[in-house]
Motif scaffolding. Structure first.
Motif, PDB file in Angstrom:
ATOM      1  N   ALA A 209       0.984  -0.914   0.081  1.00 22.72           N
ATOM      2  CA  ALA A 209       0.120  -0.091  -0.021  1.00 22.72           C
ATOM      3  C   ALA A 209       0.514   0.993   0.128  1.00 22.72           C
ATOM      4  O   ALA A 209       0.655   2.470  -1.063  1.00 22.72           O
ATOM      5  N   ALA A 210       1.563   1.279   0.789  1.00 22.06           N
ATOM      6  CA  ALA A 210       2.641   2.197   0.854  1.00 22.06           C
ATOM      7  C   ALA A 210       3.541   2.707  -0.339  1.00 22.06           C
ATOM      8  O   ALA A 210       3.407   3.704  -1.022  1.00 22.06           O
ATOM      9  N   ALA A 211       3.850   1.265  -1.141  1.00 21.64           N
ATOM     10  CA  ALA A 211       4.308   1.420  -2.401  1.00 21.64           C
ATOM     11  C   ALA A 211       3.972   2.265  -3.578  1.00 21.64           C
ATOM     12  O   ALA A 211       3.927   2.833  -4.601  1.00 21.64           O
ATOM     13  N   ALA A 212       2.342   1.764  -3.522  1.00 24.32           N
ATOM     14  CA  ALA A 212       0.971   1.449  -4.784  1.00 24.32           C
ATOM     15  C   ALA A 212       0.882   3.601  -4.658  1.00 24.32           C
ATOM     16  O   ALA A 212       0.695   3.890  -5.337  1.00 24.32           O
ATOM     17  N   LEU A 213       1.292   4.388  -3.252  1.00 23.85           N
ATOM     18  CA  LEU A 213       1.150   5.508  -3.264  1.00 23.85           C
ATOM     19  C   LEU A 213       2.651   5.821  -4.591  1.00 23.85           C
ATOM     20  O   LEU A 213       1.717   7.829  -5.150  1.00 23.85           O
ATOM     21  N   TRP A 214       3.209   5.915  -4.557  1.00 25.52           N
ATOM     22  CA  TRP A 214       4.496   6.677  -5.269  1.00 25.52           C
ATOM     23  C   TRP A 214       4.811   5.521  -6.763  1.00 25.52           C
ATOM     24  O   TRP A 214       5.283   6.016  -7.381  1.00 25.52           O
ATOM     25  N   ALA A 215       4.612   4.660  -7.034  1.00 31.96           N
ATOM     26  CA  ALA A 215       4.572   3.380  -8.006  1.00 31.96           C
ATOM     27  C   ALA A 215       3.328   3.603  -9.024  1.00 31.96           C
ATOM     28  O   ALA A 215       2.152   3.753  -7.894  1.00 31.96           O
ATOM     29  N   ARG A 216       3.802   3.189 -10.315  1.00 30.63           N
ATOM     30  CA  ARG A 216       2.672   3.716 -11.287  1.00 30.63           C
ATOM     31  C   ARG A 216       2.520   2.127 -12.064  1.00 30.63           C
ATOM     32  O   ARG A 216       1.100   1.460 -12.169  1.00 30.63           O
ATOM     33  N   ALA A 263       1.865   8.189   3.429  1.00 28.05           N
ATOM     34  CA  ALA A 263       0.792   8.809   3.080  1.00 28.05           C
ATOM     35  C   ALA A 263       1.400  10.497   2.954  1.00 28.05           C
ATOM     36  O   ALA A 263       0.525  10.928   2.653  1.00 28.05           O
ATOM     37  N   LEU A 264       1.646  10.547   4.020  1.00 27.99           N
ATOM     38  CA  LEU A 264       2.227  11.343   4.614  1.00 27.99           C
ATOM     39  C   LEU A 264       3.035  12.602   3.725  1.00 27.99           C
ATOM     40  O   LEU A 264       2.531  13.543   3.047  1.00 27.99           O
ATOM     41  N   GLY A 265       3.863  12.158   3.283  1.00 27.53           N
ATOM     42  CA  GLY A 265       4.714  12.134   2.008  1.00 27.53           C
ATOM     43  C   GLY A 265       4.121  11.750  -0.166  1.00 27.53           C
ATOM     44  O   GLY A 265       4.313  13.567   0.473  1.00 27.53           O
ATOM     45  N   ASP A 266       3.359  11.462   0.369  1.00 30.04           N
ATOM     46  CA  ASP A 266       2.339  11.545  -0.693  1.00 30.04           C
ATOM     47  C   ASP A 266       1.372  13.032  -1.015  1.00 30.04           C
ATOM     48  O   ASP A 266       1.146  13.346  -1.454  1.00 30.04           O
ATOM     49  N   PHE A 267       0.880  12.737   0.354  1.00 25.02           N
ATOM     50  CA  PHE A 267      -0.263  14.161   0.649  1.00 25.02           C
ATOM     51  C   PHE A 267       0.588  15.475   0.806  1.00 25.02           C
ATOM     52  O   PHE A 267       0.411  16.255  -0.158  1.00 25.02           O
ATOM     53  N   LEU A 268       2.013  15.816   1.513  1.00 23.72           N
ATOM     54  CA  LEU A 268       3.107  17.128   0.774  1.00 23.72           C
ATOM     55  C   LEU A 268       2.716  17.000  -0.701  1.00 23.72           C
ATOM     56  O   LEU A 268       3.389  18.122  -0.834  1.00 23.72           O
ATOM     57  N   ARG A 269       3.545  15.827  -1.200  1.00 21.31           N
ATOM     58  CA  ARG A 269       4.229  16.335  -2.374  1.00 21.31           C
ATOM     59  C   ARG A 269       2.614  17.124  -2.996  1.00 21.31           C
ATOM     60  O   ARG A 269       3.151  17.116  -4.418  1.00 21.31           O
ATOM     61  N   ARG A 270       1.688  16.283  -3.185  1.00 18.73           N
ATOM     62  CA  ARG A 270       0.462  16.210  -3.353  1.00 18.73           C
ATOM     63  C   ARG A 270      -0.278  18.497  -3.482  1.00 18.73           C
ATOM     64  O   ARG A 270      -0.519  18.483  -4.045  1.00 18.73           O
ATOM     65  N   LEU A 273       0.880  21.206  -5.937  1.00 16.87           N
ATOM     66  CA  LEU A 273      -0.131  20.858  -6.408  1.00 16.87           C
ATOM     67  C   LEU A 273      -1.448  21.973  -6.903  1.00 16.87           C
ATOM     68  O   LEU A 273      -1.717  22.232  -7.759  1.00 16.87           O
ATOM     69  N   ALA A 274      -1.719  21.370  -5.825  1.00 13.56           N
ATOM     70  CA  ALA A 274      -3.508  20.855  -5.444  1.00 13.56           C
ATOM     71  C   ALA A 274      -3.176  22.769  -5.465  1.00 13.56           C
ATOM     72  O   ALA A 274      -4.893  23.506  -6.012  1.00 13.56           O
ATOM     73  N   VAL A 275      -2.679  23.272  -4.849  1.00 17.13           N
ATOM     74  CA  VAL A 275      -2.858  24.941  -4.399  1.00 17.13           C
ATOM     75  C   VAL A 275      -2.474  25.628  -5.667  1.00 17.13           C
ATOM     76  O   VAL A 275      -3.412  26.423  -6.218  1.00 17.13           O
TER      77      VAL A 275
END
Length: 277
Positions: A209-216, A263-270, A273-275
Protein backbone atom coordinates in the motif's frame (compact mmCIF):
# COMPACT_ATOMS: atom_id res chain seq x y z
CA UNK A 1 27.15 2.71 14.56
CA UNK A 2 28.04 -0.64 16.09
CA UNK A 3 24.73 -0.65 17.93
CA UNK A 4 22.94 -1.16 14.60
CA UNK A 5 24.80 -4.40 13.96
CA UNK A 6 25.15 -5.76 17.50
CA UNK A 7 21.74 -7.53 17.55
CA UNK A 8 22.60 -9.46 14.39
CA UNK A 9 25.71 -10.93 15.97
CA UNK A 10 23.34 -13.33 17.73
CA UNK A 11 22.45 -16.39 15.65
CA UNK A 12 18.71 -16.48 16.38
CA UNK A 13 18.35 -12.80 15.41
CA UNK A 14 20.12 -13.51 12.12
CA UNK A 15 17.72 -16.39 11.53
CA UNK A 16 14.83 -14.04 12.27
CA UNK A 17 16.26 -11.54 9.79
CA UNK A 18 16.39 -14.12 7.01
CA UNK A 19 12.84 -15.22 7.83
CA UNK A 20 11.66 -11.62 7.71
CA UNK A 21 13.35 -11.08 4.34
CA UNK A 22 11.72 -14.18 2.85
CA UNK A 23 8.32 -13.25 4.25
CA UNK A 24 8.76 -9.71 2.90
CA UNK A 25 9.46 -11.01 -0.60
CA UNK A 26 6.60 -13.49 -0.41
CA UNK A 27 4.13 -10.90 0.84
CA UNK A 28 5.29 -8.32 -1.71
CA UNK A 29 4.34 -10.65 -4.57
CA UNK A 30 0.96 -11.63 -3.14
CA UNK A 31 0.18 -8.42 -1.24
CA UNK A 32 0.51 -6.18 -4.29
CA UNK A 33 -2.47 -7.91 -5.86
CA UNK A 34 -4.36 -7.82 -2.56
CA UNK A 35 -3.96 -4.03 -2.49
CA UNK A 36 -4.68 -3.46 -6.19
CA UNK A 37 -7.81 -5.61 -6.10
CA UNK A 38 -9.06 -4.24 -2.77
CA UNK A 39 -8.84 -7.65 -1.08
CA UNK A 40 -7.47 -6.45 2.27
CA UNK A 41 -10.56 -7.60 4.17
CA UNK A 42 -10.22 -11.05 2.59
CA UNK A 43 -6.57 -11.23 3.63
CA UNK A 44 -7.45 -10.31 7.20
CA UNK A 45 -10.31 -12.82 7.27
CA UNK A 46 -8.13 -15.65 5.95
CA UNK A 47 -5.27 -14.94 8.34
CA UNK A 48 -7.53 -15.01 11.41
CA UNK A 49 -10.05 -17.55 10.14
CA UNK A 50 -7.25 -20.12 10.10
CA UNK A 51 -7.61 -20.39 13.88
CA UNK A 52 -10.26 -23.09 13.46
CA UNK A 53 -8.01 -25.34 11.37
CA UNK A 54 -4.97 -24.70 13.55
CA UNK A 55 -6.91 -25.48 16.73
CA UNK A 56 -8.40 -28.70 15.36
CA UNK A 57 -5.04 -29.86 13.99
CA UNK A 58 -3.31 -29.09 17.28
CA UNK A 59 -5.88 -31.02 19.31
CA UNK A 60 -5.76 -33.96 16.88
CA UNK A 61 -1.97 -34.11 16.96
CA UNK A 62 -1.68 -33.24 13.26
CA UNK A 63 0.77 -30.75 11.76
CA UNK A 64 -0.82 -27.33 12.22
CA UNK A 65 0.26 -26.33 8.70
CA UNK A 66 -2.17 -28.92 7.34
CA UNK A 67 -4.97 -27.50 9.47
CA UNK A 68 -4.09 -23.94 8.45
CA UNK A 69 -3.99 -24.85 4.77
CA UNK A 70 -7.34 -26.66 4.89
CA UNK A 71 -8.95 -23.84 6.86
CA UNK A 72 -7.63 -21.05 4.61
CA UNK A 73 -8.41 -23.08 1.49
CA UNK A 74 -11.93 -23.70 2.76
CA UNK A 75 -12.45 -20.01 3.33
CA UNK A 76 -11.12 -19.15 -0.14
CA UNK A 77 -13.49 -21.72 -1.67
CA UNK A 78 -16.39 -20.41 0.40
CA UNK A 79 -15.70 -16.84 -0.72
CA UNK A 80 -15.66 -17.97 -4.36
CA UNK A 81 -18.98 -19.79 -3.98
CA UNK A 82 -20.75 -16.98 -2.10
CA UNK A 83 -19.34 -14.46 -4.56
CA UNK A 84 -21.46 -16.01 -7.32
CA UNK A 85 -24.66 -14.99 -5.55
CA UNK A 86 -26.29 -11.90 -7.01
CA UNK A 87 -27.97 -11.15 -3.68
CA UNK A 88 -24.82 -11.05 -1.54
CA UNK A 89 -21.84 -8.78 -1.97
CA UNK A 90 -18.38 -10.32 -1.68
CA UNK A 91 -17.71 -8.37 1.52
CA UNK A 92 -20.84 -9.84 3.09
CA UNK A 93 -19.74 -13.38 2.27
CA UNK A 94 -16.23 -12.74 3.58
CA UNK A 95 -17.60 -11.22 6.79
CA UNK A 96 -19.91 -14.15 7.42
CA UNK A 97 -17.17 -16.73 6.85
CA UNK A 98 -14.70 -14.70 8.91
CA UNK A 99 -17.02 -14.41 11.90
CA UNK A 100 -18.20 -18.00 11.64
CA UNK A 101 -14.78 -19.64 11.37
CA UNK A 102 -13.19 -17.38 13.98
CA UNK A 103 -15.99 -18.00 16.47
CA UNK A 104 -15.78 -21.76 15.94
CA UNK A 105 -12.00 -21.55 16.41
CA UNK A 106 -12.44 -19.71 19.70
CA UNK A 107 -14.97 -22.32 20.84
CA UNK A 108 -12.51 -25.13 20.07
CA UNK A 109 -9.71 -23.26 21.85
CA UNK A 110 -11.90 -22.67 24.90
CA UNK A 111 -12.27 -26.44 25.32
CA UNK A 112 -8.50 -26.93 25.38
CA UNK A 113 -6.81 -25.88 28.63
CA UNK A 114 -3.36 -26.17 27.08
CA UNK A 115 -3.99 -24.01 24.03
CA UNK A 116 -3.37 -20.54 25.54
CA UNK A 117 0.33 -20.44 24.68
CA UNK A 118 -0.31 -21.80 21.19
CA UNK A 119 -2.93 -19.10 20.62
CA UNK A 120 -0.38 -16.42 21.53
CA UNK A 121 2.02 -17.95 19.03
CA UNK A 122 -0.76 -18.03 16.41
CA UNK A 123 -1.39 -14.29 16.76
CA UNK A 124 2.13 -12.98 17.34
CA UNK A 125 4.39 -15.78 16.12
CA UNK A 126 7.89 -16.45 17.35
CA UNK A 127 10.20 -15.02 14.74
CA UNK A 128 13.17 -15.42 17.10
CA UNK A 129 12.69 -19.19 17.15
CA UNK A 130 12.97 -19.75 13.40
CA UNK A 131 14.81 -22.90 12.34
CA UNK A 132 16.65 -23.84 9.17
CA UNK A 133 13.71 -26.06 8.21
CA UNK A 134 11.36 -23.08 8.53
CA UNK A 135 13.60 -21.02 6.26
CA UNK A 136 13.66 -23.84 3.69
CA UNK A 137 9.86 -23.99 3.73
CA UNK A 138 9.63 -20.25 3.20
CA UNK A 139 12.11 -20.51 0.34
CA UNK A 140 9.99 -23.16 -1.41
CA UNK A 141 6.83 -21.09 -0.89
CA UNK A 142 8.58 -18.02 -2.32
CA UNK A 143 9.76 -19.95 -5.39
CA UNK A 144 6.24 -21.28 -6.08
CA UNK A 145 4.72 -17.83 -5.58
CA UNK A 146 7.26 -16.23 -7.92
CA UNK A 147 6.55 -18.76 -10.68
CA UNK A 148 2.76 -18.41 -10.38
CA UNK A 149 3.00 -14.60 -10.22
CA UNK A 150 5.18 -14.52 -13.34
CA UNK A 151 3.05 -16.93 -15.38
CA UNK A 152 -0.22 -15.30 -14.31
CA UNK A 153 0.90 -11.68 -14.56
CA UNK A 154 -1.18 -10.70 -17.61
CA UNK A 155 -4.41 -12.37 -16.40
CA UNK A 156 -3.90 -10.87 -12.95
CA UNK A 157 -3.47 -7.38 -14.44
CA UNK A 158 -6.60 -7.76 -16.54
CA UNK A 159 -8.53 -9.13 -13.56
CA UNK A 160 -7.43 -6.24 -11.33
CA UNK A 161 -8.43 -3.46 -13.69
CA UNK A 162 -11.15 -4.79 -16.01
CA UNK A 163 -12.53 -8.29 -15.38
CA UNK A 164 -15.07 -8.00 -18.22
CA UNK A 165 -12.36 -7.15 -20.74
CA UNK A 166 -10.30 -10.05 -19.38
CA UNK A 167 -13.21 -12.37 -20.12
CA UNK A 168 -13.58 -10.90 -23.62
CA UNK A 169 -9.89 -11.48 -24.31
CA UNK A 170 -10.23 -15.10 -23.23
CA UNK A 171 -8.02 -14.75 -20.14
CA UNK A 172 -10.43 -16.74 -17.97
CA UNK A 173 -10.77 -14.31 -15.04
CA UNK A 174 -12.43 -17.00 -12.92
CA UNK A 175 -9.30 -19.15 -13.07
CA UNK A 176 -7.12 -16.10 -12.46
CA UNK A 177 -9.18 -15.25 -9.38
CA UNK A 178 -8.74 -18.77 -8.00
CA UNK A 179 -4.96 -18.60 -8.61
CA UNK A 180 -4.83 -15.22 -6.91
CA UNK A 181 -6.64 -16.60 -3.88
CA UNK A 182 -4.14 -19.45 -3.93
CA UNK A 183 -1.23 -16.99 -3.81
CA UNK A 184 -2.71 -15.18 -0.83
CA UNK A 185 -3.42 -18.48 0.91
CA UNK A 186 0.13 -19.71 0.31
CA UNK A 187 1.68 -16.48 1.59
CA UNK A 188 -0.37 -16.53 4.79
CA UNK A 189 -0.09 -20.25 5.52
CA UNK A 190 3.65 -20.41 4.81
CA UNK A 191 4.41 -17.51 7.13
CA UNK A 192 1.94 -17.46 10.00
CA UNK A 193 3.49 -20.21 12.16
CA UNK A 194 6.82 -18.39 12.02
CA UNK A 195 5.83 -14.76 12.42
CA UNK A 196 2.17 -14.93 13.46
CA UNK A 197 -0.94 -13.69 11.68
CA UNK A 198 -0.30 -10.15 12.93
CA UNK A 199 3.04 -9.86 11.14
CA UNK A 200 1.80 -11.66 8.03
CA UNK A 201 -1.11 -9.26 7.59
CA UNK A 202 1.07 -6.25 8.42
CA UNK A 203 3.60 -7.16 5.71
CA UNK A 204 0.90 -8.33 3.29
CA UNK A 205 -0.84 -4.94 3.24
CA UNK A 206 1.44 -2.23 4.64
CA UNK A 207 4.45 -2.22 2.25
CA UNK A 208 2.45 -2.75 -0.99
CA UNK A 209 0.00 0.00 0.00
CA UNK A 210 2.88 2.36 0.78
CA UNK A 211 4.64 1.59 -2.50
CA UNK A 212 1.42 1.96 -4.51
CA UNK A 213 1.20 5.62 -3.48
CA UNK A 214 4.40 6.40 -5.37
CA UNK A 215 4.79 3.79 -8.10
CA UNK A 216 2.62 3.32 -11.18
CA UNK A 217 3.93 0.08 -12.64
CA UNK A 218 3.07 -3.19 -10.91
CA UNK A 219 6.64 -4.61 -10.91
CA UNK A 220 7.82 -1.32 -9.35
CA UNK A 221 5.17 -1.62 -6.64
CA UNK A 222 6.32 -5.17 -5.90
CA UNK A 223 9.96 -4.09 -5.72
CA UNK A 224 9.12 -1.14 -3.45
CA UNK A 225 6.98 -3.38 -1.23
CA UNK A 226 9.81 -5.90 -0.90
CA UNK A 227 12.30 -3.18 0.05
CA UNK A 228 9.90 -1.61 2.58
CA UNK A 229 9.20 -5.04 4.06
CA UNK A 230 12.90 -5.72 4.49
CA UNK A 231 13.43 -2.28 6.06
CA UNK A 232 10.53 -3.01 8.44
CA UNK A 233 12.12 -6.33 9.40
CA UNK A 234 15.56 -4.84 10.08
CA UNK A 235 14.21 -1.82 11.96
CA UNK A 236 11.70 -3.92 13.89
CA UNK A 237 14.33 -6.38 15.05
CA UNK A 238 16.66 -3.58 16.17
CA UNK A 239 13.88 -1.79 18.08
CA UNK A 240 12.65 -5.00 19.69
CA UNK A 241 16.22 -5.90 20.73
CA UNK A 242 16.82 -2.65 22.61
CA UNK A 243 13.25 -1.94 23.74
CA UNK A 244 12.56 -5.56 24.78
CA UNK A 245 9.32 -5.66 22.79
CA UNK A 246 7.72 -8.54 20.88
CA UNK A 247 9.68 -8.89 17.65
CA UNK A 248 6.75 -9.84 15.40
CA UNK A 249 4.49 -7.07 16.66
CA UNK A 250 7.31 -4.52 16.39
CA UNK A 251 8.03 -5.45 12.78
CA UNK A 252 4.32 -5.18 11.93
CA UNK A 253 4.12 -1.79 13.68
CA UNK A 254 7.08 -0.48 11.69
CA UNK A 255 5.52 -1.71 8.43
CA UNK A 256 2.25 0.08 9.18
CA UNK A 257 4.15 3.16 10.37
CA UNK A 258 6.05 3.30 7.06
CA UNK A 259 2.72 3.31 5.24
CA UNK A 260 1.54 6.36 7.17
CA UNK A 261 4.87 8.11 6.53
CA UNK A 262 4.48 7.31 2.85
CA UNK A 263 0.91 8.61 2.87
CA UNK A 264 2.05 11.82 4.58
CA UNK A 265 4.83 12.26 2.03
CA UNK A 266 2.38 11.70 -0.82
CA UNK A 267 0.01 14.29 0.68
CA UNK A 268 2.78 16.88 1.01
CA UNK A 269 3.93 16.12 -2.53
CA UNK A 270 0.46 16.67 -3.98
CA UNK A 271 -0.42 19.71 -1.86
CA UNK A 272 1.59 22.29 -3.87
CA UNK A 273 0.00 20.96 -7.06
CA UNK A 274 -3.48 21.34 -5.57
CA UNK A 275 -2.69 24.92 -4.43
CA UNK A 276 -1.27 25.80 -7.85
CA UNK A 277 -4.53 24.78 -9.50
Amino acid sequence: MDWLFDPFQVSFVRQALWAGVLVSLLCALAGTWVVLRGMAFLGDAMSHGMLLGVALASMAGVDILIGALLSAGGMAYGVSVLGRSARLSQDTGIGLLFAGMLSLGVIVVSHSRSFAVDLTGFLFGDVLAVTGEDLAGLGVALAVTAVVAALGHRPFVALAFDPRKAHTLGMRPGVAHVLLLGLVTLAIVASFHIVGTLLVFGLLIGPPAAAALWARRIPTIMLGAALLGIVSTVAGLIVSWYAATAAGATIAAVAVGLFFLSALGDFLRRRPLAVAR
